[in-house]
Enzyme design. Sequence first.
Site, PDB file in Angstrom:
ATOM      1  N   GLU A  56      34.501 -26.736   6.127  1.00  0.00           N
ATOM      2  CA  GLU A  56      34.830 -25.600   5.249  1.00  0.00           C
ATOM      3  C   GLU A  56      35.476 -26.059   3.944  1.00  0.00           C
ATOM      4  O   GLU A  56      35.210 -25.488   2.880  1.00  0.00           O
ATOM      5  CB  GLU A  56      35.752 -24.615   5.984  1.00  0.00           C
ATOM      6  CG  GLU A  56      35.196 -24.069   7.288  1.00  0.00           C
ATOM      7  CD  GLU A  56      33.799 -23.522   7.163  1.00  0.00           C
ATOM      8  OE1 GLU A  56      33.452 -22.947   6.107  1.00  0.00           O
ATOM      9  OE2 GLU A  56      33.018 -23.669   8.121  1.00  0.00           O
TER      10      GLU A  56
ATOM     11  N   MET B 157      34.389 -19.499   7.993  1.00  0.00           N
ATOM     12  CA  MET B 157      33.777 -19.038   6.744  1.00  0.00           C
ATOM     13  C   MET B 157      34.598 -19.535   5.575  1.00  0.00           C
ATOM     14  O   MET B 157      35.818 -19.361   5.534  1.00  0.00           O
ATOM     15  CB  MET B 157      33.690 -17.511   6.732  1.00  0.00           C
ATOM     16  CG  MET B 157      33.079 -16.958   5.455  1.00  0.00           C
ATOM     17  SD  MET B 157      31.396 -17.545   5.189  1.00  0.00           S
ATOM     18  CE  MET B 157      31.327 -17.546   3.405  1.00  0.00           C
TER      19      MET B 157
END
Length: 967
Positions: free
Chosen positions: A388, A353
């Site tokens: 990411e 994330m």
Amino acid sequence: MGKGFYISRSAGRVAFLLGAVAVLTIIALSIVYSQEKSKNAAANGGEGADVTSPPPTSTPTLMPSNDPWDQYRLPDTLRPEYYNVTLWPRLSMDQNGMFIFTGSSSVVFTCVKETDLILIHSNKLNLTTFDRHMARLTAVGPAAVPTVETTWLQTETQYLVVQLSGMLTVGQAYQLDTEFQGELADDLGGFYRSEYVEDGVEKVVATTQMQATDARKAFPCFDEPAMKAVFNITLIHEPGTVALSNSMDAETVNTTIEGTKVTVTTFEPTKRMSTYVLAFIVCDFAHVTAPEDSGNVLIRIWARRKAIEQGQGDYALEVTGRILKFYESYFNISYPLSKSDQIALPDFNAGAMENWGLVTYRETALLYDREISSNGNKERVLTVISHELAHMWFGNLVTLRWWNDLWLNEGFASYVEYLGANHAEPTWNIKDTIVLNDVHRVFSVDALASSHPLSSREDEINMPKDITQLFDTISYSKGASVLRMLAEFLSEPVFIKGLSTYLNQFAYSNTVYTDLWDHLQQAVDSTPSLSLPHRVNDIMNRWILQMGFPVVTIDTRTGELSQKHFLLDPDSVVEKPSEFNYEWYVPITWKKAGVEQDPFWLLQKTDTHSPLTATGNEWVLANVNMTGYYRVNYDSDNWEHLLNQLNSDHQSIPVINRAQIVDDAFNLARAKIINITLALRTTVYLSQEREFMPWESAIDNLNYFFLMFDRSEVYGPMQTYFKKLVIPLLSYFQKMTLNWTKVPSNHNDQYNQINAIWLACKTGVESCQALTKGWFKQWMQDPANNPIHPNLRTTVYCSAIAAGGAEEWEFGWEMFKNASIASEADKLRYALACTKQPWLLNRYLDYTLDPTKIRKQDATSTIVYIARNVVGQTLAWNFLRERWEYIFTQFSTGSFGFANLISGVTRRFSSKFELQQLQQFMKDNEKVGFGSGGLALEQAIASTTVNLKWLAEYKEPVLDWFISQTK
């Protein structure tokens, strides 16, 4: 967010290479809204607050109303400016057997439109009362403040509703204060806990996963991506633990609160950012730091202390600096923050994330052990980090206004991750594998009538479950594929130029996808040498506003060119209308007899005067290096010329196109466009092929045959044919590795060595089976010294456990339980599903619902692994149906993981009975629901229908062809 993988592609890379799992945990890339284990106890009130019971929450809204609190979108009346948030997670159970956190939040907002109502998101928090209300309002400045008339929680839409006695003044700033208590649950969403054991001691991590709508579970907030604000975070934590957040810590103080010794860490204000990329963590982790001379950005890799001591964070640290510098150059914008923390978590549902400045990962996506991890594990770490870090600019610095444009955020990161990874490891030739990992992968989903466009209308995406369904293969892999096509026909310099001006103009704010098209068009307009047939917006809208893709059919005898919406089931009814009539503006690149020709565009359904003609034995090849998002079909003569070329001199056809020819042919046959035997003939030349990409493409397609026929009489002759194909490849690698004692030096050769061993063992090559069983037996005799090279462990473990019995399985289970490295545990977890013993598989299925045996993040993928085993297929399906309500309650709010559970367990379905079972399953569980798996269930029904028709038509000719090839 990383796929899950993107499954995802990055996640489960070894399993993908083995062809044993179609779903990548990626994956990439997923998000969780799972229900909490128990309700929070009522808050006892905070310091200085009235100690009263919270007012009862409202009944969930069952019917739509016009009241603002019954709408899922925030009104446009207020704009947050900054938050002051203090959180105190307890890492030990309280007297009620719960882990809790307490906190307070103040948000300063500006009134944009006159209103007497404040709506702010709050979910599963017990709010303390102030003078009988769950919030307190004050003014920032001289403005008069209306009193709070009433407050309540609207649970269906997840709001704290604050009704005022009068109107707020436009242009004035106000402050809303709340105090609350929440459960630090193990649900992998919002502010949650992760547990692990180190040196025999159980430890707890308090961590976060906010995307897409779970920041509201940590503190009341305006939880929409366009509601950007500055966050001032303070964490109260146990002395000796570490507190991390998006920005650098500004002050750390040891003190006593309520008689408890604590450490209070205050962080610098963040940049203006969205709630979904907010993060805060309390842990007992260690870190490694890049040398001071590596640049102006502090780079740190965090993980369990043992993992850091063993050097498992070193590779991530090494490549992070390279990738950040590449993106700074690529985007022409410096990295926006002063530090880049990346942390590996024992429990994490997504692959990773992109929290701004504090990226969270599964351990397998960040940690790499040079002795234990495989080549595939190393590439996964590289590509997920690259994905990411791309978000630090595209997604975090500039954020899409609403989730309907999620595809652009995730598709872009999924495309440029290959560029960042290629820069960090230039010898790996990693850019080309986007064709296997994304283009081919998403074709199979986007060719269904149940697919969906990349971009949805904003008013179609409202509820959290609507949002979670967007985190799918279409958003990630199709997004990446069409953006790659766009970059190719614009040229990289023009694409980068438009991208840079877009990011610079909209830094720290929000956009819609057409803003990017506008900036790319400006770059086109300033490049006289570039000529497009239409504006960027007009070209790209046909690719993103309608689902699917075309098959381009070329008649090289006449030059006629045509396009048609490609559907795996030509009899399926496409119910979704398209303003473009399922026609696309298609960029055509091509070669004639190996010589590249000038590209051109197919702008209508048919072009009768294209230059795509050939004479004699000349062959035409379209979609060079597969840069276009479309399939290609040819006239029968050209197919024969291509097959002859493959069999006589396959290297004259680019390696990517050799993979493309195989993949196109098999899928065109599934769609009844060409004969199935023509598709099978594209594999004959593979006995001469040594490159990874064509073999991987072939195995991926042949896996479909294994799934369709491993329960029928076709399986024997088919296995014999594949065995004949793979023996030369196995011999090639046996010689290259000096009888399996050395590792191939080429990155992709290491992958193809795995393919050779996997297919050889699967098709019964005795020398291969003896090799894998021997290695595994040797390890069982001396568990402290594993003789199997990390690259080969997944396939060797699987092969040996499949050939063995309870003894081999129990040994594998003990090694899994004792594995200290996540990637090694994942290999064993996969291989344990390979046993042919039904009782062991049933026991393993039961283990998936016990988080002390199988971590919650791994439960759904383990069930899919078992279903991929022909012996485990029915067991897994029965298990899923019998336990659906419990499984849904525990896992339904993930995106990739949960959706892939349904598609993975049903992938082999191909009979009328199985179709009826699926349809009955849908009926039986209407009240329970399917969450983010709803679309996957529809697609499973569509895929089963396709498989059923395909088998009815092709079983006999396929059997005849395999028999003819094995005589």
